[in-house]
Design a protein around this motif. Sequence first.
Motif, PDB file in Angstrom:
ATOM      1  N   PRO A  21     -50.165  45.280  -9.682  1.00  0.00           N
ATOM      2  CA  PRO A  21     -49.493  45.953 -10.795  1.00  0.00           C
ATOM      3  C   PRO A  21     -48.226  46.653 -10.321  1.00  0.00           C
ATOM      4  CG  PRO A  21     -51.457  47.156 -10.112  1.00  0.00           C
ATOM      5  CD  PRO A  21     -51.469  45.880  -9.368  1.00  0.00           C
ATOM      6  N   VAL A  22     -47.132  46.419 -11.018  1.00  0.00           N
ATOM      7  CA  VAL A  22     -45.859  47.040 -10.662  1.00  0.00           C
ATOM      8  C   VAL A  22     -45.346  47.845 -11.849  1.00  0.00           C
ATOM      9  CG1 VAL A  22     -45.231  45.285  -8.989  1.00  0.00           C
ATOM     10  CG2 VAL A  22     -44.577  44.974 -11.366  1.00  0.00           C
ATOM     11  N   THR A  23     -44.552  48.842 -11.539  1.00  0.00           N
ATOM     12  CA  THR A  23     -43.987  49.679 -12.576  1.00  0.00           C
ATOM     13  C   THR A  23     -42.626  49.155 -12.989  1.00  0.00           C
ATOM     14  OG1 THR A  23     -43.541  51.987 -13.151  1.00  0.00           O
ATOM     15  CG2 THR A  23     -42.803  51.234 -10.986  1.00  0.00           C
ATOM     16  N   ALA A  24     -42.073  49.685 -14.062  1.00  0.00           N
ATOM     17  CA  ALA A  24     -40.769  49.242 -14.545  1.00  0.00           C
ATOM     18  C   ALA A  24     -39.684  49.589 -13.534  1.00  0.00           C
ATOM     19  CB  ALA A  24     -40.471  49.887 -15.899  1.00  0.00           C
ATOM     20  N   GLY A 199     -58.179  51.591 -10.161  1.00  0.00           N
ATOM     21  CA  GLY A 199     -59.506  51.049 -10.433  1.00  0.00           C
ATOM     22  C   GLY A 199     -60.495  51.249  -9.313  1.00  0.00           C
ATOM     23  N   GLY A 200     -60.027  51.696  -8.148  1.00  0.00           N
ATOM     24  CA  GLY A 200     -60.915  51.967  -7.031  1.00  0.00           C
ATOM     25  C   GLY A 200     -60.839  50.958  -5.906  1.00  0.00           C
ATOM     26  N   ARG A 225     -47.889  50.431  -9.140  1.00  0.00           N
ATOM     27  CA  ARG A 225     -48.427  51.217 -10.256  1.00  0.00           C
ATOM     28  C   ARG A 225     -49.886  51.562  -9.987  1.00  0.00           C
ATOM     29  NH1 ARG A 225     -48.000  48.388 -15.900  1.00  0.00           N
ATOM     30  NH2 ARG A 225     -49.659  47.115 -14.982  1.00  0.00           N
ATOM     31  N   GLY A 226     -50.218  52.844 -10.194  1.00  0.00           N
ATOM     32  CA  GLY A 226     -51.609  53.264 -10.097  1.00  0.00           C
ATOM     33  C   GLY A 226     -52.126  53.476  -8.689  1.00  0.00           C
ATOM     34  N   LEU A 227     -51.238  53.737  -7.724  1.00  0.00           N
ATOM     35  CA  LEU A 227     -51.706  53.984  -6.360  1.00  0.00           C
ATOM     36  C   LEU A 227     -52.298  55.390  -6.235  1.00  0.00           C
ATOM     37  CD1 LEU A 227     -48.986  52.438  -3.997  1.00  0.00           C
ATOM     38  CD2 LEU A 227     -51.326  51.634  -4.388  1.00  0.00           C
ATOM     39  N   VAL A 228     -53.382  55.495  -5.476  1.00  0.00           N
ATOM     40  CA  VAL A 228     -54.049  56.774  -5.239  1.00  0.00           C
ATOM     41  C   VAL A 228     -54.252  56.928  -3.733  1.00  0.00           C
ATOM     42  CG1 VAL A 228     -56.097  58.178  -5.667  1.00  0.00           C
ATOM     43  CG2 VAL A 228     -55.248  56.636  -7.450  1.00  0.00           C
TER      44      VAL A 228
END
Length: 309
Positions: A21-24, A199-200, A225-228
């Motif tokens: 997933p990538v961001t804009a 998502g883990g 996108r969505g890195l933790v």
Amino acid sequence: MSVWLPSAPCTPRTCLERTGPVTALPRAVGRLLAVTALLLAGIALLPVGRLIPVGAVRWWSRAVVRASGVRVRVSGAAVPTGGVLLVANHISWLDIPLLAAVRPARMLAKSEIRRWPVAGWLTARSGALFIERDRLRALPDTVARIADALRGGAAVAVFPEGSTWCGRAQGHFRRAVFQAALDAGAPVQPVRLRYRVSGGEASTAPAFIGDDSLLASVWRVVSARGLVAEVGVPEPLAPGCRTDRKTLAATAQAQVWEEHTAERHPVEPYGESAPFPAQAARDVVRPRRPRRRPPLLAPQPPGVSARVR
């Protein structure tokens, strides 16, 4: 180059995720500008860095990670005050601000960085300690300088794997720096670093490995996108809980990798990481020869007894 120099088999071609997933694009550019602005602000404050409160340094460190689009989750025990050796697994350039968010510390950096233009001067100004990784004979002096810093009440942060890994594979902890904690009577604080998507699932996007360029790694992070970033802080290893650097390194590695035993700690070949050649031969664990078992008797038909000679 020395044969014992730490290295990892991880490369961008074999380990880094090709899709995700990538961001804009505008948001990624905005993140890059924000990270750059925070880094420039930190550089400007380096001359008076020792006067800045610890809380402000922690806030700035978290801000750098958050500005890159990575959420931070810290869990576990409180880091001891006074002199302490922080040891962590090494994956990304993000590891450095994440460790500073746990507790600001003097970093142990490879000596090659000192020769880099601008970055070398900045690293030295930050109070970093340097290690000549390709000179085995220089290790005792490096260990002594780390021990002196610990005795003076400073925190020293080290990546004992000696190289970055992709996050799905890992290296074993070199034991040399643990001698400094033993000599100074300082606690060792293991720190566990993980990077995941929201998502883990584990992510290799933040990894900075092999011949990957820093700019490419930074762009991969800010465009994801969505890195933790998960920072685990196990209980510290108190002074005197282990009496030799080999056992101390294995115990710290087991805590970092959430193992309940150090039995799977890989045996280091002679000369690869032991800082004192005279002691290296005593540290080597030689594999045992497998026992020879007597051959099993072949099954016999009913009524026929087997004869054993």
